[in-house]
Scaffold this motif. Structure first.
Motif, mmCIF file in Angstrom:
data_model
loop_
_atom_site.group_PDB
_atom_site.id
_atom_site.type_symbol
_atom_site.label_atom_id
_atom_site.label_comp_id
_atom_site.label_asym_id
_atom_site.label_seq_id
_atom_site.Cartn_x
_atom_site.Cartn_y
_atom_site.Cartn_z
ATOM 1 N N VAL A 122 0.820 -1.214 0.000
ATOM 2 C CA VAL A 122 0.000 0.000 0.000
ATOM 3 C C VAL A 122 0.854 1.265 0.000
ATOM 4 C CG1 VAL A 122 -1.654 1.349 1.350
ATOM 5 C CG2 VAL A 122 -1.976 -1.116 1.094
ATOM 6 N N THR A 123 1.894 1.302 0.824
ATOM 7 C CA THR A 123 2.656 2.537 0.996
ATOM 8 C C THR A 123 3.794 2.712 -0.006
ATOM 9 O OG1 THR A 123 4.174 1.549 2.622
ATOM 10 C CG2 THR A 123 2.141 2.555 3.452
ATOM 11 N N LYS A 124 4.387 1.590 -0.447
ATOM 12 C CA LYS A 124 5.544 1.683 -1.345
ATOM 13 C C LYS A 124 5.306 1.036 -2.701
ATOM 14 C CE LYS A 124 8.789 3.414 -0.387
ATOM 15 N NZ LYS A 124 9.157 4.855 -0.461
ATOM 16 N N GLY A 125 4.087 0.612 -2.938
ATOM 17 C CA GLY A 125 3.748 0.055 -4.242
ATOM 18 C C GLY A 125 4.494 -1.215 -4.591
ATOM 19 N N VAL A 126 4.843 -2.021 -3.596
ATOM 20 C CA VAL A 126 5.547 -3.281 -3.860
ATOM 21 C C VAL A 126 4.586 -4.240 -4.563
ATOM 22 C CG1 VAL A 126 6.624 -5.303 -2.813
ATOM 23 C CG2 VAL A 126 7.138 -3.021 -1.941
ATOM 24 N N ARG A 127 5.009 -4.734 -5.711
ATOM 25 C CA ARG A 127 4.179 -5.636 -6.508
ATOM 26 C C ARG A 127 4.983 -6.884 -6.876
ATOM 27 N NH1 ARG A 127 1.203 -2.650 -4.641
ATOM 28 N NH2 ARG A 127 -0.368 -1.287 -5.619
ATOM 29 N N MET A 128 4.357 -8.030 -6.694
ATOM 30 C CA MET A 128 4.944 -9.308 -7.104
ATOM 31 C C MET A 128 3.839 -10.205 -7.619
ATOM 32 S SD MET A 128 7.776 -10.173 -4.124
ATOM 33 C CE MET A 128 6.813 -9.519 -2.752
ATOM 34 N N ASP A 129 4.235 -11.285 -8.296
ATOM 35 C CA ASP A 129 3.245 -12.262 -8.740
ATOM 36 C C ASP A 129 2.647 -12.969 -7.530
ATOM 37 O OD1 ASP A 129 3.800 -11.640 -11.370
ATOM 38 O OD2 ASP A 129 5.253 -13.282 -11.618
ATOM 39 N N ALA A 130 1.444 -13.510 -7.739
ATOM 40 C CA ALA A 130 0.749 -14.182 -6.630
ATOM 41 C C ALA A 130 1.583 -15.314 -6.048
ATOM 42 C CB ALA A 130 -0.602 -14.708 -7.111
ATOM 43 N N TRP A 131 2.260 -16.076 -6.931
ATOM 44 C CA TRP A 131 3.043 -17.202 -6.417
ATOM 45 C C TRP A 131 4.189 -16.725 -5.524
ATOM 46 C CZ3 TRP A 131 8.236 -18.004 -6.929
ATOM 47 C CH2 TRP A 131 8.918 -17.298 -7.934
ATOM 48 N N GLN A 132 4.720 -15.533 -5.819
ATOM 49 C CA GLN A 132 5.814 -15.009 -5.008
ATOM 50 C C GLN A 132 5.342 -14.634 -3.611
ATOM 51 O OE1 GLN A 132 6.967 -12.123 -8.157
ATOM 52 N NE2 GLN A 132 9.068 -12.813 -7.763
ATOM 53 N N TRP A 133 4.146 -14.015 -3.520
ATOM 54 C CA TRP A 133 3.614 -13.671 -2.206
ATOM 55 C C TRP A 133 3.405 -14.925 -1.365
ATOM 56 C CZ3 TRP A 133 4.171 -8.968 -0.668
ATOM 57 C CH2 TRP A 133 4.015 -7.880 -1.534
ATOM 58 N N PHE A 134 2.812 -15.965 -1.979
ATOM 59 C CA PHE A 134 2.562 -17.202 -1.243
ATOM 60 C C PHE A 134 3.870 -17.905 -0.884
ATOM 61 C CE2 PHE A 134 -1.712 -16.866 -3.213
ATOM 62 C CZ PHE A 134 -2.470 -17.013 -2.064
ATOM 63 N N ALA A 135 4.820 -17.912 -1.826
ATOM 64 C CA ALA A 135 6.107 -18.557 -1.562
ATOM 65 C C ALA A 135 6.870 -17.820 -0.467
ATOM 66 C CB ALA A 135 6.942 -18.611 -2.845
ATOM 67 N N LEU A 136 6.817 -16.494 -0.485
ATOM 68 C CA LEU A 136 7.478 -15.709 0.561
ATOM 69 C C LEU A 136 6.884 -16.008 1.927
ATOM 70 C CD1 LEU A 136 7.936 -12.146 -1.007
ATOM 71 C CD2 LEU A 136 9.743 -13.692 -0.245
ATOM 72 N N THR A 137 5.565 -16.042 1.999
ATOM 73 C CA THR A 137 4.905 -16.334 3.273
ATOM 74 C C THR A 137 5.322 -17.702 3.796
ATOM 75 O OG1 THR A 137 2.993 -14.980 2.622
ATOM 76 C CG2 THR A 137 2.683 -16.525 4.446
ATOM 77 N N GLY A 138 5.312 -18.698 2.912
ATOM 78 C CA GLY A 138 5.695 -20.040 3.328
ATOM 79 C C GLY A 138 7.146 -20.135 3.749
ATOM 80 N N ALA A 139 8.040 -19.482 2.997
ATOM 81 C CA ALA A 139 9.473 -19.549 3.309
ATOM 82 C C ALA A 139 9.783 -18.856 4.632
ATOM 83 C CB ALA A 139 10.280 -18.920 2.175
ATOM 84 N N ILE A 140 9.205 -17.669 4.835
ATOM 85 C CA ILE A 140 9.465 -16.929 6.071
ATOM 86 C C ILE A 140 8.856 -17.653 7.271
ATOM 87 C CG2 ILE A 140 9.051 -14.753 7.290
ATOM 88 C CD1 ILE A 140 9.146 -13.354 4.553
ATOM 89 N N TRP A 141 7.667 -18.206 7.081
ATOM 90 C CA TRP A 141 7.031 -18.945 8.179
ATOM 91 C C TRP A 141 7.847 -20.180 8.535
ATOM 92 C CZ3 TRP A 141 5.135 -23.921 8.531
ATOM 93 C CH2 TRP A 141 4.430 -24.206 9.706
ATOM 94 N N ALA A 142 8.230 -20.951 7.529
ATOM 95 C CA ALA A 142 8.991 -22.172 7.791
ATOM 96 C C ALA A 142 10.345 -21.852 8.428
ATOM 97 C CB ALA A 142 9.191 -22.962 6.492
ATOM 98 N N GLY A 143 11.002 -20.812 7.932
ATOM 99 C CA GLY A 143 12.302 -20.436 8.481
ATOM 100 C C GLY A 143 12.231 -19.991 9.924
ATOM 101 N N SER A 144 11.078 -19.465 10.338
ATOM 102 C CA SER A 144 10.949 -18.979 11.717
ATOM 103 C C SER A 144 11.025 -20.107 12.736
ATOM 104 C CB SER A 144 9.620 -18.218 11.892
ATOM 105 O OG SER A 144 8.506 -19.108 11.840
ATOM 106 N N LEU A 145 10.803 -21.361 12.302
ATOM 107 C CA LEU A 145 10.886 -22.490 13.221
ATOM 108 C C LEU A 145 12.302 -22.647 13.786
ATOM 109 C CD1 LEU A 145 8.724 -25.138 11.313
ATOM 110 C CD2 LEU A 145 8.017 -23.596 13.152
ATOM 111 N N VAL A 146 13.294 -22.200 13.015
ATOM 112 C CA VAL A 146 14.674 -22.230 13.504
ATOM 113 C C VAL A 146 14.795 -21.391 14.773
ATOM 114 C CG1 VAL A 146 17.057 -21.589 12.963
ATOM 115 C CG2 VAL A 146 15.590 -22.582 11.184
#
Length: 246
Positions: A122-146
Motif C-alpha cells: 500500500v505505501t511503497k507500491g511493492v508488486r509481485m506475482d501471486a506465487w511469489q507472495w505465497f512462496a514468501l509467506t511459506g518460506a518466512i514462516w517455515a524459516g521462523s521455526l529455527v
C-alpha cells in the motif's frame, strides 16, 4: 496435547504487548527505514529495490520476534514459577510442552508477515506475482521455526532474571549482523564474511531469492537446516537436563 496447544495459542494472541511488538513494530520499522527510499532505489550490489529488500527483511524480523522473544522469556518464567514442574506430573509427554510453545510461536508469526506485506504494497507500491507472495509467506514462516527452537533452548538455559537481557543480545545481534535492519553490503568485508554464516542472513536470503524470481539457494537452506538441528538438539538436551534437576 491439543488442549495445551490451543491454550498456548490463545495466551499468545491475547498478549497485547507481545502482539504489538510482533505485528505493529516491524511494519512501523518498514515505514521508517524504507519510507524515505525511492521506489526504484537499488540496494548496492543487488538487483533488489530498497522497498523489496525491506519487505522481506521486516517480515523476517517480525517472525523472528514472535518466534524467539515469545518462547524464551515465557519458558524461563514458567520454569521459575513451577508451571513446567506441574505439567510433568500430568500424562502430557515432555515433547508436548515444547511443541505447544513452537506451535504458538508459529501462529504468531503469520500476522506479522501478512501485515508487513500489506503495508509494503500500500505505501511503497511493492508488486509481485501471486506465487511469489505465497512462496514468501511459506518460506518466512517455515524459516521462523529455527528461531522458535532457539527460543526454547534459551528458555531452558537462562533463569527468569537473566533470560531477557540474554535474549535481547542474541535478538539484536542476529537482526543487525544478519542484515534484517540494513543490507550487509554496507558492512566491511570481514563483517560480511561473518554475516554469511548467521541464520538470519540465510533466512533473509530465502525471501530475497524468491523476490527476484529464483529458487532459494541450497546453501541457505542447508545452513538453516543445520541451525534448526543444532537449536532443537540443544533445546532437547537442556529440557532433559532441567527434568533431571527437577
Amino acid at each position: 496435547m491439543k488442549t495445551l496447544v490451543a491454550l498456548e495459542i490463545k495466551r499468545t494472541l491475547r498478549n497485547k504487548k507481545f502482539m504489538f511488538f510482533t505485528v505493529i513494530y516491524p511494519s512501523a520499522l518498514f515505514l521508517m527505514i524504507a519510507g524515505t527510499a525511492g521506489r526504484t532505489a537499488l540496494v548496492p550490489h543487488t538487483d533488489l529495490t530498497m522497498p523489496l529488500y525491506y519487505t522481506v527483511a521486516m517480515a523476517s524480523f517480525g517472525a523472528l520476534t514472535a518466534a524467539l522473544m515469545g518462547n524464551s522469556e515465557r519458558i524461563a518464567k514458567e520454569r521459575e514459577r513451577g508451571w513446567v514442574r506441574q505439567l510433568r506430573l500430568t500424562p502430557l509427554p515432555g515433547r508436548g510442552y515444547v511443541l505447544a510453545k513452537i506451535a504458538a510461536a508459529a501462529v504468531a508469526t503469520l500476522p506479522s508477515i501478512v501485515v508487513v506485506f500489506a503495508v509494503a504494497a500500500v505505501t511503497k507500491g511493492v508488486r509481485m506475482d501471486a506465487w511469489q507472495w505465497f512462496a514468501l509467506t511459506g518460506a518466512i514462516w517455515a524459516g521462523s521455526l529455527v528461531f522458535a527452537a532457539l527460543g526454547v533452548a534459551i528458555g531452558y538455559l537462562a533463569t527468569g532474571d537473566a533470560v531477557r537481557p540474554l535474549t535481547m543480545i542474541i535478538y539484536f545481534g542476529l537482526s543487525i549482523l544478519g542484515g534484517l535492519w540494513m543490507p550487509t553490503t554496507a558492512y566491511p568485508q570481514w563483517l560480511q564474511d561473518i554475516a554469511g554464516y548467521l541464520p538470519t542472513h540465510a533466512y533473509a536470503a530465502l525471501g530475497q531469492a524468491i523476490e527476484v524470481g529464483d529458487a532459494p539457494h541450497a546453501r541457505d537452506i542447508a545452513l538453516l537446516a543445520g541451525y534448526l538441528a543444532l537449536f532443537a538438539g540443544a533445546a532437547a538436551w537442556l529440557y532433559r537436563k532441567d527434568t533431571r534437576r527437577a
